[in-house]
Motif scaffolding. Structure first.
Motif, PDB file in Angstrom:
ATOM      1  N   UNK A   1      -3.105  -8.206   6.366  1.00  0.00           N
ATOM      2  CA  UNK A   1      -3.692  -6.882   6.102  1.00  0.00           C
ATOM      3  C   UNK A   1      -4.761  -6.886   5.025  1.00  0.00           C
ATOM      4  N   UNK A   2      -4.953  -8.013   4.317  1.00  0.00           N
ATOM      5  CA  UNK A   2      -5.957  -8.045   3.262  1.00  0.00           C
ATOM      6  C   UNK A   2      -5.645  -7.048   2.168  1.00  0.00           C
ATOM      7  N   UNK A   3      -6.644  -6.275   1.772  1.00  0.00           N
ATOM      8  CA  UNK A   3      -6.464  -5.324   0.674  1.00  0.00           C
ATOM      9  C   UNK A   3      -6.065  -3.932   1.150  1.00  0.00           C
ATOM     10  N   UNK A   4      -5.663  -3.814   2.416  1.00  0.00           N
ATOM     11  CA  UNK A   4      -4.991  -2.616   2.877  1.00  0.00           C
ATOM     12  C   UNK A   4      -5.833  -1.460   3.360  1.00  0.00           C
ATOM     13  N   UNK A   5      -7.143  -1.610   3.426  1.00  0.00           N
ATOM     14  CA  UNK A   5      -8.000  -0.483   3.818  1.00  0.00           C
ATOM     15  C   UNK A   5      -7.678   0.025   5.222  1.00  0.00           C
ATOM     16  N   UNK A   6      -7.521  -0.894   6.166  1.00  0.00           N
ATOM     17  CA  UNK A   6      -7.241  -0.486   7.540  1.00  0.00           C
ATOM     18  C   UNK A   6      -5.847   0.107   7.653  1.00  0.00           C
ATOM     19  N   UNK A   7      -4.876  -0.474   6.963  1.00  0.00           N
ATOM     20  CA  UNK A   7      -3.511   0.061   6.994  1.00  0.00           C
ATOM     21  C   UNK A   7      -3.477   1.495   6.491  1.00  0.00           C
ATOM     22  N   UNK A   8      -4.238   1.790   5.458  1.00  0.00           N
ATOM     23  CA  UNK A   8      -4.284   3.160   4.925  1.00  0.00           C
ATOM     24  C   UNK A   8      -4.857   4.131   5.951  1.00  0.00           C
ATOM     25  N   UNK A   9      -5.806   3.676   6.749  1.00  0.00           N
ATOM     26  CA  UNK A   9      -6.406   4.542   7.768  1.00  0.00           C
ATOM     27  C   UNK A   9      -5.441   4.784   8.933  1.00  0.00           C
ATOM     28  N   UNK A  10      -4.639   3.792   9.286  1.00  0.00           N
ATOM     29  CA  UNK A  10      -3.830   3.870  10.494  1.00  0.00           C
ATOM     30  C   UNK A  10      -2.401   4.342  10.262  1.00  0.00           C
ATOM     31  N   UNK A  11      -1.881   4.175   9.060  1.00  0.00           N
ATOM     32  CA  UNK A  11      -0.485   4.528   8.796  1.00  0.00           C
ATOM     33  C   UNK A  11      -0.130   5.966   9.171  1.00  0.00           C
ATOM     34  N   UNK A  12      -1.007   6.951   8.932  1.00  0.00           N
ATOM     35  CA  UNK A  12      -0.638   8.324   9.286  1.00  0.00           C
ATOM     36  C   UNK A  12      -0.361   8.541  10.775  1.00  0.00           C
ATOM     37  N   UNK A  13      -0.770   7.591  11.631  1.00  0.00           N
ATOM     38  CA  UNK A  13      -0.553   7.735  13.073  1.00  0.00           C
ATOM     39  C   UNK A  13       0.734   7.040  13.528  1.00  0.00           C
TER      40      UNK A  13
END
Length: 242
Positions: free
Chosen positions: A79-91
Protein backbone atom coordinates in the motif's frame (compact mmCIF):
# COMPACT_ATOMS: atom_id res chain seq x y z
CA UNK A 1 -5.61 -17.94 -21.19
CA UNK A 2 -2.50 -18.64 -23.31
CA UNK A 3 0.54 -19.98 -21.49
CA UNK A 4 3.54 -17.66 -21.35
CA UNK A 5 6.55 -18.38 -23.50
CA UNK A 6 8.72 -18.10 -20.39
CA UNK A 7 8.28 -17.41 -16.71
CA UNK A 8 8.66 -13.88 -15.35
CA UNK A 9 12.35 -13.13 -14.91
CA UNK A 10 14.20 -10.71 -12.69
CA UNK A 11 15.49 -7.54 -14.35
CA UNK A 12 18.10 -7.45 -11.63
CA UNK A 13 19.32 -10.05 -9.18
CA UNK A 14 16.53 -11.05 -6.82
CA UNK A 15 16.56 -13.51 -3.92
CA UNK A 16 16.41 -16.98 -5.39
CA UNK A 17 15.64 -18.92 -2.23
CA UNK A 18 12.33 -20.75 -2.08
CA UNK A 19 9.72 -19.12 0.15
CA UNK A 20 8.23 -20.96 3.10
CA UNK A 21 4.49 -20.30 2.81
CA UNK A 22 3.86 -21.59 6.33
CA UNK A 23 6.04 -18.96 8.03
CA UNK A 24 4.38 -15.54 8.24
CA UNK A 25 7.14 -13.77 10.20
CA UNK A 26 8.73 -11.02 8.12
CA UNK A 27 12.24 -11.72 9.41
CA UNK A 28 12.11 -15.35 8.25
CA UNK A 29 11.56 -14.55 4.58
CA UNK A 30 14.61 -14.48 2.27
CA UNK A 31 15.24 -10.99 0.94
CA UNK A 32 12.60 -9.33 3.14
CA UNK A 33 15.03 -7.09 5.01
CA UNK A 34 16.73 -5.96 1.79
CA UNK A 35 13.37 -4.95 0.31
CA UNK A 36 12.29 -3.22 3.51
CA UNK A 37 15.54 -1.25 3.76
CA UNK A 38 15.20 0.10 0.23
CA UNK A 39 11.62 1.31 0.72
CA UNK A 40 12.34 2.65 4.20
CA UNK A 41 15.15 4.74 2.75
CA UNK A 42 13.01 6.37 0.05
CA UNK A 43 9.69 6.57 1.94
CA UNK A 44 9.73 10.33 2.53
CA UNK A 45 10.65 11.11 -1.09
CA UNK A 46 8.07 8.61 -2.35
CA UNK A 47 5.37 10.28 -0.28
CA UNK A 48 6.26 13.70 -1.71
CA UNK A 49 6.37 12.65 -5.37
CA UNK A 50 3.36 13.76 -7.45
CA UNK A 51 1.31 11.20 -9.37
CA UNK A 52 2.73 11.08 -12.89
CA UNK A 53 -0.58 10.44 -14.69
CA UNK A 54 -3.31 11.86 -12.47
CA UNK A 55 -6.19 11.33 -14.97
CA UNK A 56 -5.14 7.69 -15.37
CA UNK A 57 -4.95 7.27 -11.60
CA UNK A 58 -8.42 8.75 -11.14
CA UNK A 59 -9.80 6.45 -13.85
CA UNK A 60 -8.41 3.46 -11.97
CA UNK A 61 -9.91 4.68 -8.70
CA UNK A 62 -13.35 5.02 -10.31
CA UNK A 63 -13.07 1.54 -11.79
CA UNK A 64 -12.07 0.03 -8.44
CA UNK A 65 -14.82 1.87 -6.59
CA UNK A 66 -17.33 0.24 -8.91
CA UNK A 67 -16.02 -3.20 -7.89
CA UNK A 68 -16.11 -2.58 -4.14
CA UNK A 69 -19.06 -2.95 -1.82
CA UNK A 70 -19.82 -1.72 1.70
CA UNK A 71 -20.07 -5.39 2.74
CA UNK A 72 -16.53 -6.23 1.57
CA UNK A 73 -13.57 -7.07 3.78
CA UNK A 74 -10.59 -5.86 1.73
CA UNK A 75 -6.84 -6.42 1.92
CA UNK A 76 -4.36 -4.16 0.09
CA UNK A 77 -0.82 -5.45 -0.31
CA UNK A 78 2.02 -3.04 -1.04
CA UNK A 79 0.00 0.00 0.00
CA UNK A 80 2.98 2.37 0.19
CA UNK A 81 2.13 5.53 2.10
CA UNK A 82 -1.60 4.85 2.06
CA UNK A 83 -2.97 7.47 -0.33
CA UNK A 84 -5.00 4.99 -2.38
CA UNK A 85 -6.23 3.12 0.70
CA UNK A 86 -7.57 6.38 2.12
CA UNK A 87 -9.50 7.01 -1.10
CA UNK A 88 -10.99 3.51 -1.31
CA UNK A 89 -11.65 2.56 2.32
CA UNK A 90 -14.99 4.43 2.53
CA UNK A 91 -16.37 2.06 -0.15
CA UNK A 92 -15.63 -1.05 1.98
CA UNK A 93 -16.70 -2.55 5.28
CA UNK A 94 -13.08 -2.97 6.34
CA UNK A 95 -9.77 -2.35 4.60
CA UNK A 96 -6.46 -3.64 5.95
CA UNK A 97 -3.62 -2.00 4.01
CA UNK A 98 -0.14 -3.52 4.32
CA UNK A 99 3.40 -2.77 3.21
CA UNK A 100 6.81 -4.26 3.92
CA UNK A 101 8.25 -0.83 4.84
CA UNK A 102 7.93 0.38 8.42
CA UNK A 103 8.60 3.94 7.26
CA UNK A 104 5.90 3.78 4.57
CA UNK A 105 3.38 2.51 7.11
CA UNK A 106 4.40 5.22 9.59
CA UNK A 107 3.58 7.89 6.98
CA UNK A 108 0.33 6.11 6.12
CA UNK A 109 -0.71 6.13 9.77
CA UNK A 110 0.07 9.85 10.02
CA UNK A 111 -2.19 10.45 7.04
CA UNK A 112 -4.90 8.33 8.61
CA UNK A 113 -4.64 10.32 11.84
CA UNK A 114 -5.22 13.56 9.92
CA UNK A 115 -8.02 11.99 7.84
CA UNK A 116 -9.84 9.57 10.18
CA UNK A 117 -11.41 6.71 8.25
CA UNK A 118 -13.07 4.12 10.51
CA UNK A 119 -12.89 1.30 7.94
CA UNK A 120 -9.12 1.60 7.46
CA UNK A 121 -6.13 0.17 9.32
CA UNK A 122 -2.47 -0.25 8.37
CA UNK A 123 0.02 -3.02 9.17
CA UNK A 124 3.58 -4.02 8.23
CA UNK A 125 3.65 -7.22 6.14
CA UNK A 126 5.47 -8.74 3.15
CA UNK A 127 3.36 -9.53 0.08
CA UNK A 128 5.40 -12.71 -0.45
CA UNK A 129 4.27 -14.03 2.96
CA UNK A 130 0.90 -14.91 4.49
CA UNK A 131 -0.52 -11.68 5.92
CA UNK A 132 -3.82 -12.88 7.34
CA UNK A 133 -5.96 -15.92 7.98
CA UNK A 134 -7.05 -17.96 4.99
CA UNK A 135 -10.29 -17.11 3.25
CA UNK A 136 -10.84 -13.90 5.22
CA UNK A 137 -11.16 -11.27 2.46
CA UNK A 138 -13.64 -10.55 -0.31
CA UNK A 139 -11.11 -8.46 -2.24
CA UNK A 140 -7.32 -8.25 -2.42
CA UNK A 141 -5.91 -5.12 -4.07
CA UNK A 142 -2.38 -4.86 -5.47
CA UNK A 143 -1.50 -1.59 -7.16
CA UNK A 144 1.86 -1.06 -8.90
CA UNK A 145 3.58 -3.75 -6.83
CA UNK A 146 3.26 -7.27 -8.31
CA UNK A 147 6.42 -6.62 -10.34
CA UNK A 148 8.19 -5.83 -7.05
CA UNK A 149 7.57 -9.11 -5.22
CA UNK A 150 10.34 -11.67 -4.81
CA UNK A 151 8.37 -14.38 -6.60
CA UNK A 152 5.21 -13.71 -8.60
CA UNK A 153 3.63 -17.15 -8.21
CA UNK A 154 4.34 -17.14 -4.47
CA UNK A 155 2.64 -13.78 -4.00
CA UNK A 156 -0.36 -14.83 -6.09
CA UNK A 157 -0.65 -18.03 -4.09
CA UNK A 158 -0.91 -15.91 -0.92
CA UNK A 159 -3.61 -13.84 -2.61
CA UNK A 160 -5.55 -17.00 -3.45
CA UNK A 161 -5.35 -18.16 0.17
CA UNK A 162 -6.44 -14.76 1.52
CA UNK A 163 -9.54 -14.61 -0.70
CA UNK A 164 -12.93 -16.06 0.09
CA UNK A 165 -14.54 -18.19 -2.65
CA UNK A 166 -15.78 -15.79 -5.32
CA UNK A 167 -13.42 -13.06 -4.10
CA UNK A 168 -11.57 -10.68 -6.41
CA UNK A 169 -7.94 -9.76 -6.97
CA UNK A 170 -7.88 -6.19 -8.30
CA UNK A 171 -4.45 -5.30 -9.64
CA UNK A 172 -2.60 -2.69 -11.64
CA UNK A 173 0.91 -3.76 -12.57
CA UNK A 174 3.84 -2.44 -14.57
CA UNK A 175 4.54 -5.03 -17.28
CA UNK A 176 8.21 -4.24 -17.84
CA UNK A 177 8.66 -6.80 -20.61
CA UNK A 178 6.59 -4.45 -22.78
CA UNK A 179 9.17 -1.65 -22.46
CA UNK A 180 12.25 -1.00 -24.57
CA UNK A 181 14.49 -3.93 -23.51
CA UNK A 182 17.33 -1.53 -22.69
CA UNK A 183 15.33 -0.12 -19.77
CA UNK A 184 14.55 -3.27 -17.76
CA UNK A 185 17.68 -5.20 -18.76
CA UNK A 186 20.32 -2.44 -18.66
CA UNK A 187 19.09 0.76 -17.02
CA UNK A 188 17.28 -0.90 -14.11
CA UNK A 189 20.17 -3.23 -13.15
CA UNK A 190 22.58 -0.28 -13.25
CA UNK A 191 20.28 1.81 -11.05
CA UNK A 192 19.87 -1.10 -8.66
CA UNK A 193 23.64 -1.54 -8.44
CA UNK A 194 23.96 2.01 -7.08
CA UNK A 195 20.94 1.68 -4.78
CA UNK A 196 18.57 3.80 -6.88
CA UNK A 197 16.08 1.08 -7.83
CA UNK A 198 14.58 -2.02 -6.22
CA UNK A 199 14.72 -5.53 -7.64
CA UNK A 200 11.95 -5.93 -10.20
CA UNK A 201 10.44 -8.75 -12.24
CA UNK A 202 10.06 -8.54 -16.03
CA UNK A 203 6.87 -9.98 -17.44
CA UNK A 204 4.20 -9.13 -20.00
CA UNK A 205 0.49 -8.84 -19.37
CA UNK A 206 0.03 -12.30 -20.90
CA UNK A 207 2.60 -13.75 -18.50
CA UNK A 208 1.00 -11.97 -15.56
CA UNK A 209 -2.43 -13.33 -16.39
CA UNK A 210 -1.02 -16.81 -16.95
CA UNK A 211 0.56 -16.71 -13.49
CA UNK A 212 -2.83 -15.81 -12.03
CA UNK A 213 -4.40 -18.77 -13.83
CA UNK A 214 -1.65 -21.09 -12.57
CA UNK A 215 -2.59 -20.13 -9.03
CA UNK A 216 -6.25 -20.97 -9.57
CA UNK A 217 -7.62 -17.50 -10.37
CA UNK A 218 -9.96 -16.74 -13.27
CA UNK A 219 -9.17 -13.55 -15.20
CA UNK A 220 -12.31 -11.40 -15.38
CA UNK A 221 -11.05 -8.38 -17.30
CA UNK A 222 -7.90 -6.58 -18.39
CA UNK A 223 -7.70 -2.88 -19.21
CA UNK A 224 -5.31 0.04 -19.57
CA UNK A 225 -6.13 3.36 -17.94
CA UNK A 226 -3.11 5.47 -18.86
CA UNK A 227 -3.58 8.79 -20.64
CA UNK A 228 0.03 9.58 -21.55
CA UNK A 229 1.95 7.71 -24.23
CA UNK A 230 2.32 3.95 -24.11
CA UNK A 231 0.67 2.51 -20.99
CA UNK A 232 2.60 -0.50 -19.66
CA UNK A 233 0.45 -0.76 -16.51
CA UNK A 234 -2.13 -3.49 -16.93
CA UNK A 235 -5.29 -3.29 -14.85
CA UNK A 236 -6.29 -6.91 -14.34
CA UNK A 237 -9.17 -8.27 -12.26
CA UNK A 238 -9.24 -11.98 -11.40
CA UNK A 239 -11.66 -14.07 -9.36
CA UNK A 240 -11.19 -17.02 -7.03
CA UNK A 241 -13.74 -19.65 -8.11
CA UNK A 242 -16.52 -20.50 -5.72
Amino acid sequence: MPAPQSAPTPCAATPGDSMNAAVPALQSLPGAHEKARFWDRIAARYAADPIADLPGYEATLRRVQGLLDARHDVLEIGCGTGSTALRLAPFTRRLLATDISVEMIAIARQRLASQPTPQLSFAVADADAPVSGRGTHDVVMAFNMLHLVGHLDQALMQVWHALRPGGLLISKTACLAEMNPLIPHLAVPLMRAIGKAPAVLCFSQTQLQSAMVRQGLEVVCSERHGTRGKDIRAFVVARKPG
